[in-house]
Each structure stands twice: as structure tokens, then as C-alpha cells.
Design a protein around this motif. Structure first.
Motif, PDB file in Angstrom:
ATOM      1  N   MET A   1       0.766  -1.138   0.135  1.00 35.74           N
ATOM      2  CA  MET A   1       0.002   0.042  -0.097  1.00 35.74           C
ATOM      3  C   MET A   1       1.028   1.259  -0.113  1.00 35.74           C
ATOM      4  SD  MET A   1      -2.948   1.262   2.740  1.00 35.74           S
ATOM      5  CE  MET A   1      -3.931  -0.498   2.684  1.00 35.74           C
ATOM      6  N   GLY A   2       0.659   2.320  -0.822  1.00 35.64           N
ATOM      7  CA  GLY A   2       1.498   3.615  -0.886  1.00 35.64           C
ATOM      8  C   GLY A   2       0.896   4.212   0.276  1.00 35.64           C
ATOM      9  N   THR A  53       3.004   3.303  21.136  1.00 36.46           N
ATOM     10  CA  THR A  53       4.206   2.297  21.630  1.00 36.46           C
ATOM     11  C   THR A  53       4.916   1.866  20.569  1.00 36.46           C
ATOM     12  OG1 THR A  53       2.828   1.869  23.625  1.00 36.46           O
ATOM     13  CG2 THR A  53       4.549   0.277  23.025  1.00 36.46           C
ATOM     14  N   PHE A  54       4.270   1.390  19.253  1.00 32.56           N
ATOM     15  CA  PHE A  54       5.132   0.542  18.320  1.00 32.56           C
ATOM     16  C   PHE A  54       5.360   1.297  17.204  1.00 32.56           C
ATOM     17  CE2 PHE A  54       2.359  -2.592  20.674  1.00 32.56           C
ATOM     18  CZ  PHE A  54       3.514  -3.341  21.232  1.00 32.56           C
ATOM     19  N   VAL A  55       4.652   2.561  17.016  1.00 29.78           N
ATOM     20  CA  VAL A  55       5.193   3.333  15.724  1.00 29.78           C
ATOM     21  C   VAL A  55       5.863   4.576  16.106  1.00 29.78           C
ATOM     22  CG1 VAL A  55       4.145   4.266  13.724  1.00 29.78           C
ATOM     23  CG2 VAL A  55       3.185   2.301  14.447  1.00 29.78           C
ATOM     24  N   ARG A 124      10.624   2.775   5.773  1.00 25.70           N
ATOM     25  CA  ARG A 124       9.389   2.660   5.453  1.00 25.70           C
ATOM     26  C   ARG A 124       8.617   1.553   5.532  1.00 25.70           C
ATOM     27  NH1 ARG A 124       7.213   4.938  -0.465  1.00 25.70           N
ATOM     28  NH2 ARG A 124       5.315   3.850  -0.383  1.00 25.70           N
ATOM     29  N   ASP A 125       9.347   0.383   5.110  1.00 29.60           N
ATOM     30  CA  ASP A 125       8.754  -0.903   5.017  1.00 29.60           C
ATOM     31  C   ASP A 125       8.205  -1.264   6.471  1.00 29.60           C
ATOM     32  OD1 ASP A 125       8.959  -0.929   2.383  1.00 29.60           O
ATOM     33  OD2 ASP A 125      10.344  -2.250   2.154  1.00 29.60           O
ATOM     34  N   PHE A 129       4.461  -1.612   7.734  1.00 29.77           N
ATOM     35  CA  PHE A 129       3.701  -3.035   8.283  1.00 29.77           C
ATOM     36  C   PHE A 129       3.368  -2.661   9.617  1.00 29.77           C
ATOM     37  CE2 PHE A 129       4.584  -6.388  11.408  1.00 29.77           C
ATOM     38  CZ  PHE A 129       3.771  -7.329  10.924  1.00 29.77           C
ATOM     39  N   ARG A 130       3.822  -1.746  10.695  1.00 29.06           N
ATOM     40  CA  ARG A 130       3.544  -1.701  11.874  1.00 29.06           C
ATOM     41  C   ARG A 130       2.057  -0.797  11.983  1.00 29.06           C
ATOM     42  NH1 ARG A 130       8.198  -1.065  16.377  1.00 29.06           N
ATOM     43  NH2 ARG A 130       9.271  -2.836  15.546  1.00 29.06           N
ATOM     44  N   ILE A 131       1.988   0.312  11.056  1.00 31.53           N
ATOM     45  CA  ILE A 131       0.690   0.965  10.872  1.00 31.53           C
ATOM     46  C   ILE A 131      -0.586   0.106  10.450  1.00 31.53           C
ATOM     47  CG2 ILE A 131      -0.420   2.851   9.945  1.00 31.53           C
ATOM     48  CD1 ILE A 131       2.335   4.387   9.679  1.00 31.53           C
ATOM     49  N   THR A 132      -0.151  -0.797   9.510  1.00 27.54           N
ATOM     50  CA  THR A 132      -0.976  -1.676   8.965  1.00 27.54           C
ATOM     51  C   THR A 132      -1.573  -2.503  10.030  1.00 27.54           C
ATOM     52  OG1 THR A 132      -0.236  -1.470   6.621  1.00 27.54           O
ATOM     53  CG2 THR A 132      -1.702  -3.521   7.107  1.00 27.54           C
ATOM     54  N   LEU A 133      -0.647  -3.146  10.568  1.00 28.43           N
ATOM     55  CA  LEU A 133      -1.125  -4.017  12.053  1.00 28.43           C
ATOM     56  C   LEU A 133      -1.875  -3.075  13.041  1.00 28.43           C
ATOM     57  CD1 LEU A 133      -0.460  -6.560  13.446  1.00 28.43           C
ATOM     58  CD2 LEU A 133       1.526  -5.636  14.519  1.00 28.43           C
TER      59      LEU A 133
END
Length: 412
Positions: A1-2, A53-55, A124-125, A129-133
Motif C-alpha cells: 500500500m502506498g 508504543t509501536f510506531v 518505510r517498510d 507494516f506496523r501501521i497496517t498491523l
């Protein structure tokens, strides 16, 4: 996803959480009716804590915590991150106030927007991934919000409706048809394209035996026949733990059913309604689903059997976007996805070669692979974008407050 699409998806998911809470009065945000539920206010804060916490903390160099106490208050079960407030006591947190929690969400959103507006770098990757999660995590909590609100309101003797404007499902349940599948070695698990949780991996081979699957869920009317035939009074139909739970808690029917003056009713997010015999029976424990299957001379499907048929079906059905927030009769549509999570006979266990995510995010799924059972297919309060054929939901076998239902299977 862009990057741009990820920002749009972030805004969409975050705004939907707040949209779900709009019908609530300020007092409703504080209720926790049972240990399994959480107050709506806690849900709104916790999903923001996840992004912080994770991003933000690892990837936003100038990030400053909104409130250092939130690190403790809104951690759920990430022991490697730090201690957390006990789950059974979340309903005691009158402070921070709802206003303070909404301010927290706003600040996290502003900082996440700033992060997603910058030129992506080498990280970036991992950030994506963390945002998508985190977005899928928030969609899980949107479903939990509705499950918990329903139980919170049902615990109130006034039986208030979450929303008075919810439409009642219409239509009828058609005669049950059986889909026969041949046996052999098949592959299940995430295919590697798009997002998936770690518990859906790795893809691996399984041995399938000849079987048949019912093309729709069991209805209220069909389950009522089980009740009237003494299903809740016959120990031979029940797993030992299920019979002990039935005796301990006095189960006589599914959660939210009530018999008054000879008439059955059901509590819904739209308030108390007459029991619709054509709707799928919901809020069943594994024990109740299994007992019905035995009574009917059938069995529950195995998760691999359901995944193979789900992989052949479009992800269409009655989801949260339908805005019924209640299971609907099958009618002429497919009932493989949506309406209710279907119990399976499969324990929630790791796939061969399973590896959890690295670091603290590895606590998300893997450590719960004990004493729980897999459910498949999504429900009327699940976001359609959240689902995949390989999606594995899981609950303890005695739990009933989630939107869980029953599909039959049999050996061919």
C-alpha cells in the motif's frame, strides 16, 4: 500500500472507531459488565497506545508522551513492554476522563499524520507494516467495542438499545444444502500476498478427509427445537467441561435469549426484539455448538475444511458496513462470510513452522495458543476489509458474548 493510501486508510479506520461511539452517553463509556469486556473509553485509549508504543516512540525522534501514566493504564497484555493495569479493574478507571482520552487520540492522530506526511526513508517498510498491523488491531477493537457495548447494556435491567434506528433483518432461511468435498492433501495458511497476522502462517500441507459442509448457519428456530427436545438437560450430548459449565452457570438457552409469558425474545444492539426463527442463532459457546451438532447427528467443521471453501468464495455478506449489527437470515445470498463467526472443532494451535513476530509484537497472537478454539468467517460486526480466507479468530470454549454461531459438518 502506498504512503498516501496508508494515510487515507489510517484516517478512515480511526474515524470509524469514534463513529461507533457516537450513540453512547458519557456514562456508557465507563461500564465493564464482565471481566471479558472493556469500557469503551479504554478501547479508544488502548488502540491509540498501540500506535504510540509501536510506531511513534521508535520512529518519531521528537515524540513526547502525551501522559506517561497512559503507558501503564492502557497496555493490554504486552509484558515485554512493561506492567499494566489489571484487566478486571478497567471499569474502575473513572480518570482519565473521556475528554482526556479523546484529547489523547487527537494528539496521536496529529503525530501519526506528521509521520505519514514526511518523505519515507529506509525504515518505510517497517513503519508501513506496523501501521497496517495497528489498523487491523483497531478494527478488532471496533468489533470488541460492539460486543462489549451489547453486554454492558444487557446487564442493565432497563435493557437500553445502543441504537434505536437499526433496521431489523428480513428474509427467510432456505432449506439447508450440503457441499461435498473430496479428501486429499491440500494447502492452507496465508498465501503471502497482502496483510495477515502471524498466526495465519506459514502456508503448509494438511490432509483432508471426504466431508460435507452445510451452506448456511443454524437458525434460531432449529436451535429452539434442540432446547425443546431437552438438549440442555441431556448430559450425553455435552463435553464434560461444557456440562460442568452449564451446571455452574445455569445455562438453559443462548446468551441474550429470554422466555416470558410463553414468548421468546432476544436482546440486540437495537434493544429487545421478538426471536426471529429464521435468523442464525448467535452468542453460543463452543460447548453449546458442539452439543447441538451431536444432537443433530453431525459434527463441527475443522478449520482447514472451512478455509478451503472460504478461499473459493468472494468476501461478501452481512458485515459491519451493512449496519444491521445483527445476523440476518441467509435468504438467497451466500452465508460463508459474515453474520457470525463459526465455531470449529480445531484447537487454536501453531501451524508447523510457526514463528511469531519479532520483539514485543510477538505477544500479539502466539502466546494465546493454549486452551482456545478457532472460529472462522467473520460476523455482522466485523469489517469486511479485515477478513481473509486464512483469518483465524479464537476464543475460550465457554465464552458467549462474541458474535459466534454454528455451522454443521459431517464425514462423507
Amino acid at each position: 500500500m502506498g504512503w498516501k493510501r496508508l494515510l487515507e486508510e489510517y484516517r478512515r479506520v480511526r474515524s470509524f472507531s469514534e463513529q461507533l461511539c457516537k450513540p453512547l452517553a458519557v456514562d456508557d463509556y465507563q461500564i465493564q459488565s464482565i471481566t471479558e469486556t472493556s469500557p469503551p473509553k479504554w478501547h479508544l485509549a488502548h488502540v491509540s497506545w498501540f500506535f504510540e508504543t509501536f510506531v511513534l516512540t521508535p520512529f518519531q525522534a521528537d515524540h513526547a508522551p502525551f501522559d506517561t501514566d497512559f503507558h501503564y493504564l492502557f497496555n493490554s497484555y504486552y509484558h515485554t513492554v512493561g506492567p499494566m493495569h489489571p484487566r478486571p479493574q478497567r471499569g474502575l478507571l473513572s480518570r482519565p476522563t473521556l475528554t482526556r482520552v479523546l484529547e489523547y487520540r487527537q494528539q496521536i492522530d496529529e503525530q501519526m499524520e506528521a509521520l505519514l506526511s514526511r518523505e519515507p526513508g529506509a525504515d518505510r517498510d517497517e513503519i508501513a507494516f506496523r501501521i497496517t498491523l495497528g489498523l487491523h488491531h483497531e478494527q478488532q477493537h471496533q468489533e470488541l467495542l460492539l460486543m462489549d457495548i451489547k453486554h454492558n447494556f444487557w446487564a442493565n435491567p432497563l435493557r437500553p438499545a445502543y441504537r434505536d434506528d437499526l433496521k431489523q433483518p428480513s428474509g427467510e432461511a432456505p432449506p439447508m444444502r450440503w457441499l461435498e468435498r473430496g479428501g486429499g492433501v491440500q494447502s492452507i495458511g496465508h498465501h503471502g500476498r497482502g496483510f495477515a497476522y502471524d498466526n495465519e502462517t506459514p502456508r503448509h500441507s494438511v490432509l483432508i478427509y471426504d466431508h460435507r459442509l452445510a451452506d448456511r448457519l443454524i437458525t434460531n428456530g432449529e436451535f429452539l427445537a434442540f432446547i425443546e427436545d431437552g438438549g440442555y438437560r441431556e448430559p450425553a450430548l455435552w463435553l464434560s467441561d461444557g456440562w460442568a459449565r452449564l451446571q455452574r452457570d445455569g445455562w438453559q438457552h443462548p446468551l441474550y435469549w429470554e422466555l416470558r409469558d410463553g414468548q421468546w425474545s432476544q436482546f440486540t444492539l437495537g434493544g429487545v426484539r421478538p426471536l426471529n426463527l429464521h435468523e442464525p442463532v448467535c452468542h453460543l459457546s463452543l460447548y453449546e455448538a458442539d452439543a447441538y451438532a451431536r444432537w443433530a447427528g453431525k459434527r463441527l467443521p475443522r478449520e482447514e475444511e472451512l478455509e478451503l471453501i472460504l478461499a473459493e468464495q468472494p468476501i461478501m455478506g452481512n458485515f459491519v458496513e451493512s449496519d444491521l449489527l445483527h445476523p440476518a437470515p441467509a435468504g438467497t445470498r451466500s452465508q460463508w462470510y459474515g453474520d457470525l463467526w463459526a465455531w470449529t472443532a480445531s484447537p487454536y494451535a501453531p501451524y508447523p513452522g510457526f514463528r511469531p513476530l519479532a520483539g514485543s509484537m510477538g505477544e500479539y497472537n502466539g502466546k494465546f495458543m493454549s486452551s482456545q478454539v478457532v472460529l472462522r468467517g467473520g460476523s455482522c460486526v466485523t469489517a469486511s476489509r479485515h477478513l481473509r480466507p486464512s483469518y483465524r479468530n479464537f476464543f475460550y470454549p465457554h465464552e458467549r458474548w462474541m458474535f459466534s454461531g454454528l455451522r454443521l459438518a459431517e464425514d462423507a
